[in-house]
Design an enzyme around this catalytic site. Structure first.
Site, mmCIF file in Angstrom:
data_model
loop_
_atom_site.group_PDB
_atom_site.id
_atom_site.type_symbol
_atom_site.label_atom_id
_atom_site.label_comp_id
_atom_site.label_asym_id
_atom_site.label_seq_id
_atom_site.Cartn_x
_atom_site.Cartn_y
_atom_site.Cartn_z
ATOM 1 N N ASP A 27 0.856 -1.189 0.000
ATOM 2 C CA ASP A 27 0.000 0.000 0.000
ATOM 3 C C ASP A 27 0.891 1.238 0.000
ATOM 4 O O ASP A 27 1.704 1.431 0.905
ATOM 5 C CB ASP A 27 -0.898 -0.006 1.243
ATOM 6 C CG ASP A 27 -2.128 0.873 1.079
ATOM 7 O OD1 ASP A 27 -2.190 1.612 0.087
ATOM 8 O OD2 ASP A 27 -3.014 0.816 1.952
ATOM 9 N N ASP A 120 -3.189 2.536 -5.979
ATOM 10 C CA ASP A 120 -2.043 2.593 -5.068
ATOM 11 C C ASP A 120 -1.915 1.385 -4.146
ATOM 12 O O ASP A 120 -1.219 1.451 -3.132
ATOM 13 C CB ASP A 120 -2.116 3.867 -4.223
ATOM 14 C CG ASP A 120 -3.340 3.914 -3.324
ATOM 15 O OD1 ASP A 120 -4.264 3.107 -3.526
ATOM 16 O OD2 ASP A 120 -3.381 4.768 -2.420
ATOM 17 N N GLU A 121 -2.528 0.266 -4.490
ATOM 18 C CA GLU A 121 -2.368 -0.910 -3.637
ATOM 19 C C GLU A 121 -2.538 -2.187 -4.449
ATOM 20 O O GLU A 121 -3.229 -2.211 -5.468
ATOM 21 C CB GLU A 121 -3.353 -0.889 -2.466
ATOM 22 C CG GLU A 121 -4.810 -0.925 -2.881
ATOM 23 C CD GLU A 121 -5.756 -0.982 -1.698
ATOM 24 O OE1 GLU A 121 -5.429 -1.639 -0.688
ATOM 25 O OE2 GLU A 121 -6.839 -0.376 -1.792
#
Length: 421
Positions: A27, A120-121
């Site tokens: 993350d 974003d993860e």
């Protein structure tokens, strides 16, 4: 991508045994803000907020801003009251998508089993990479070092025996850290948490469980599943009870098919001006079509979202004769949907455009009429040329001439965007 910080007082160490803990959740930390700091190193150490003005919301905040209580999804006005000296930067989703693609490329160099779940993860299953790269903690360190050295971006990594536990662990690892939850410690780890930490427990579910005296994961686990089902429903109750005991059989799925791509804008002032609304629809359709072409997709359905001054939300959709990735075609459909929407004299607070029914661009079938439509092909080539300019010089480098007359957007949620970590 948790909006809230992990509960205070929870242990940060659960053991060192790595057998059976081969799921990583990577993350990015304050992703949008971190990307901006790479371009503006002079802002490091200062409270920085990414978002628009007026009634928009915070898209990302550095940890210096979070110290003042600022967090993602908070109204910008409230954020600036809490931290009036924050540096506010407008979002650049082109830059964020480029950084996201670079991060995912690094992850796929580690293992082919990468499931990207947002910009974003991502989850990684590193069970097959252990012989080559070492135990999961060594792989997590390698990932963080490569992302830091190649992109100058921080990330946190959670390690567990299941996707759910790994995701929780990454939250406790923030900022810029690693947390391992050994398989043998899974239940103890989960039972140390409030019930709101469970996947799928929002405010309503948490309140429903509290009415039955369930406020912690340990209490949920100790409650008969039939009682939990009476509190929150049969399917949700069974699922939450399984999670409370660490049961999460879902594998890491490398290819995650997107269901839709959309963008929306909140106005600084409510408006009933049709010209203003159509100008924003054109801007949003352009943004959606850019995303479609970037991802090699076409859309068959266009949806319109309108939120009026009394916060009523109206949705309309139209299926196109043929799938498209051309912004002009998305705009025309959205404009027609708006014309057919009865607003009852109310002014509009927000509009959104969403492309649905996605398919690979290569699978696109042409109708006879479209096959001879030179104008449609010319529009696609023109928009592709604009894509190239934007990729080289930034999102604001070029746009359709009609857009230059459209009022500036106040708050835009870009396709696939999100930075709540």
């Amino acid at each position: 991508m948790s909006r809230a910080a992990p509960p205070a007082g929870v242990r940060r160490s659960w053991g060192t045994e790595e057998d059976g803990a081969s799921i990583l959740h990577v993350d990015m930390d304050a992703f949008f803000a971190s990307v901006e700091l790479v371009r503006r190193p002079d802002l490091r150490g200062r409270p920085v907020v990414v978002g628009g003005d007026g009634r928009s919301v915070v898209l990302a905040a550095t940890y210096e801003a979070r110290a003042y209580g600022v967090h993602s999804a908070m109204p910008m006005a409230q954020a600036l009251r809490r931290c009036p000296h924050a540096v506010v930067l407008p979002p650049d989703h082109t830059a964020y998508r480029a950084a996201s693609a670079a991060v995912m490329e690094i992850l796929r160099d580690v293992t082919a089993l990468v499931e990207q779940v947002s910009v974003d993860e991502a989850f990684l299953d590193v069970s097959g990479a252990r012989r080559r790269l070492g135990p999961p903690t060594a792989i997590a360190a390698l990932v963080r070092e490569r992302v830091r050295s190649r992109l100058s971006l921080p990330c946190s990594v959670g390690i567990g025996g299941t996707k759910f536990v790994a995701k929780l662990a990454s939250g406790f690892a923030k900022p810029d850290g690693v947390l391992l939850v050994p398989r043998a410690a899974t239940v103890e780890f989960l039972h140390s948490l409030p019930v709101g930490a469970l996947w799928g427990v929002g405010d309503r579910t948490r309140e429903a469980l509290a009415r039955w005296g369930i406020t912690t994961v340990a209490e949920l686990a100790a409650t008969d599943v039939a009682v939990v089902q009476r509190a929150v429903g049969r399917a949700s109750g069974a699922h939450l009870h399984d999670l409370a005991w660490g049961r999460d059989p879902r594998p890491v799925v490398p290819e995650r098919q997107e269901k839709s791509i959309g963008a929306e804008t909140t106005f600084e002032q409510d408006t009933a001006d049709l010209r203003v609304l159509e100008g924003h629809l054109l801007r949003l359709a352009d943004r959606c079509s850019t995303q479609l072409r970037d991802r090699g997709l076409v859309a068959r359905t266009v949806s319109l979202k309108v939120r009026t001054e009394d916060f009523s939300t109206l949705s309309r959709s139209r299926t196109l004769p043929v799938s498209t990735d051309v912004g002009r075609e998305l705009y025309l459909a959205a404009r027609d949907l708006l014309a057919g929407t009865d607003l009852g004299g109310r002014r509009v607070r927000l509009v959104g455009v969403r492309a649905e029914g996605l398919a690979e661009a290569g699978a696109r079938q042409l109708t006879l009429e479209e096959a001879v439509d030179d104008a449609s092909d010319a529009r696609r080539r023109a928009e592709q040329a604009m894509d190239e300019v934007r990729h080289r010089f930034g999102a604001r480098a070029v746009r359709a001439a009609t857009l230059t007359a459209a009022p500036p957007a106040v708050s835009t949620t870009a396709p696939g965007s999100g930075d709540l970590s």
